[in-house]
Design an enzyme around this catalytic site. Structure first.
Site, mmCIF file in Angstrom:
data_model
loop_
_atom_site.group_PDB
_atom_site.id
_atom_site.type_symbol
_atom_site.label_atom_id
_atom_site.label_comp_id
_atom_site.label_asym_id
_atom_site.label_seq_id
_atom_site.Cartn_x
_atom_site.Cartn_y
_atom_site.Cartn_z
ATOM 1 N N GLN A 72 53.114 45.397 25.781
ATOM 2 C CA GLN A 72 53.265 44.157 26.545
ATOM 3 C C GLN A 72 54.070 43.131 25.759
ATOM 4 O O GLN A 72 53.818 42.902 24.567
ATOM 5 C CB GLN A 72 51.906 43.547 26.882
ATOM 6 C CG GLN A 72 52.049 42.395 27.880
ATOM 7 C CD GLN A 72 50.779 41.597 28.063
ATOM 8 O OE1 GLN A 72 50.364 40.858 27.173
ATOM 9 N NE2 GLN A 72 50.159 41.723 29.225
ATOM 10 N N CYS A 102 49.122 34.769 30.061
ATOM 11 C CA CYS A 102 48.442 34.155 28.918
ATOM 12 C C CYS A 102 48.345 32.643 29.109
ATOM 13 O O CYS A 102 49.362 31.966 29.317
ATOM 14 C CB CYS A 102 49.183 34.462 27.628
ATOM 15 S SG CYS A 102 48.426 33.676 26.173
ATOM 16 N N ASN A 204 41.344 41.915 37.293
ATOM 17 C CA ASN A 204 40.969 41.551 35.927
ATOM 18 C C ASN A 204 40.158 40.260 35.974
ATOM 19 O O ASN A 204 40.414 39.392 36.795
ATOM 20 C CB ASN A 204 42.237 41.377 35.076
ATOM 21 C CG ASN A 204 41.951 40.925 33.652
ATOM 22 O OD1 ASN A 204 42.538 39.958 33.173
ATOM 23 N ND2 ASN A 204 41.069 41.608 32.959
ATOM 24 N N ASP A 206 35.992 39.069 34.562
ATOM 25 C CA ASP A 206 34.551 39.173 34.849
ATOM 26 C C ASP A 206 34.094 40.576 35.232
ATOM 27 O O ASP A 206 33.034 40.731 35.850
ATOM 28 C CB ASP A 206 34.133 38.185 35.941
ATOM 29 C CG ASP A 206 34.267 36.730 35.517
ATOM 30 O OD1 ASP A 206 34.626 36.497 34.352
ATOM 31 O OD2 ASP A 206 34.042 35.848 36.356
#
Length: 330
Positions: A72, A102, A204, A206
């Site tokens: 990545q 991010c 994505n 939890d």
């Protein structure tokens, strides 16, 4: 079957999320052994790569036992990102992933990571040019939007698909949320349910219990789950989810011996890969979860996370195994 380009995966694959100073080769190896279907490197700065910065270049290290593995990269400058693609290709990964998610300030302030969610045309343009640059499948990891007033993830995902990405992973929070509150999977399901979408849509955020993974699969209809924080210091999470998928029952948690052996192997591999100083330092964050739940453990954990000497950390592991050998996890 789920496919990323020509890469064939099982139904509802589990992916190890790219996490800074976490998803390095030693940890990826442990997660792979425990059932992770795809693993991703830590995110790598495109600017760092083209400057040949040592830390960025080291993150390109991948091993055959990890495959399929994705590297990545993040950035916001087209020339730098394209040069980074050329450099990444030399490491021969299976996938190139673009970080558009991010939320950290030092990344966002450069318009990279989730910062680019404020400029969707740039996001799409960068992606399009990177797809053209490589024959490898390109995937994207992103968030729902910059804030609650700018969630356009259905449109964004469609546009990214149209310029050639082969899969998208979506964190169910906005950048403004950071990691606060609960992840909202409904907008991710809306992406999946868009009749124009034909690439895998991974959720994505939890996914911290086997039940959560089942819910993401069965109630929200997503193609797979990307696992982040739940795996830190607990690579068995992947195995436990898959066992629950098959049986509807929880797998017995790892024993104290299994935990000590994993922690020891993790540290050994980290030292082999990055040297004793960094190896000792960067595995510290895992120990709380490796030994979570053991009563009266504070003194032992303190030894593990304060010593700069690997010999002392290994000795602490031995002490834990001896003192808590009869402890049963529930």
């Amino acid at each position: 079957m789920v496919k990323i380009g020509d890469i064939e995966l099982n139904d509802f694959p589990l992916l190890l999320a790219p996490m800074e100073d976490v998803s390095d080769p030693p940890f990826r190896a442990l997660c792979k052994e425990q059932g992770a279907d795809v693993v991703y490197t830590e995110f790598i700065s495109s600017e760092g790569l083209i400057r040949d910065a040592a830390k960025s270049v080291q993150k390109l290290d991948i091993y055959e036992k990890e495959r399929p593995v994705g590297i990545q990269i993040f950035g916001a400058e087209l020339d730098s990102m394209l040069q980074a693609v050329d450099i990444v290709e030399q490491s021969n990964p299976d996938i190139i992933d673009i970080n558009f998610g991010c939320p950290v300030k030092k990344v966002v302030c450069k318009n990279a990571g989730a910062g680019i969610l404020r400029d969707i045309p740039l996001m799409v343009k960068l992606t399009e040019e990177m797809v053209k640059r490589t024959k490898l499948p390109v995937t994207v990891k992103t968030r729902l939007g910059w804030d609650s007033d700018s969630i356009k993830i259905v449109e964004v995902a469609e546009r990214l698909q149209d310029v050639g990405i082969k899969a998208i992973s979506i964190h169910g929070r906005t950048r403004v949320q950071m990691y606060k509150g609960e992840a909202d999977w409904a907008p991710i399901a809306a992406v999946k349910n868009n009749p124009r979408m034909n690439i895998p849509v991974f959720g994505n955020g939890d996914v911290d219990t086997p039940e959560a993974a089942v819910k993401m699969r069965d109630e929200f209809g997503l193609d797979g789950a990307m696992i982040g924080r739940a795996s830190i210091g607990y690579p068995w999470f992947f195995k436990e989810v898959k066992h629950y998928f098959k049986t509807g029952e929880h797998l017995a948690p790892p024993t104290i011996e299994e935990r000590v052996n994993a922690a020891r192997r993790h540290l050994e591999m980290a030292i082999d890969w990055k040297g004793e100083k960094l190896g000792v330092f960067e595995t510290r964050r895992h120990y709380t979860n490796y030994f979570k739940g053991i009563p009266h453990f504070k003194d032992h954990r303190t030894k593990m996370v304060t010593s700069d000497d690997a010999v002392d950390v290994f000795a602490a592991f031995d002490e834990v195994l001896e003192k808590f050998s009869d402890y049963v996890f529930y």
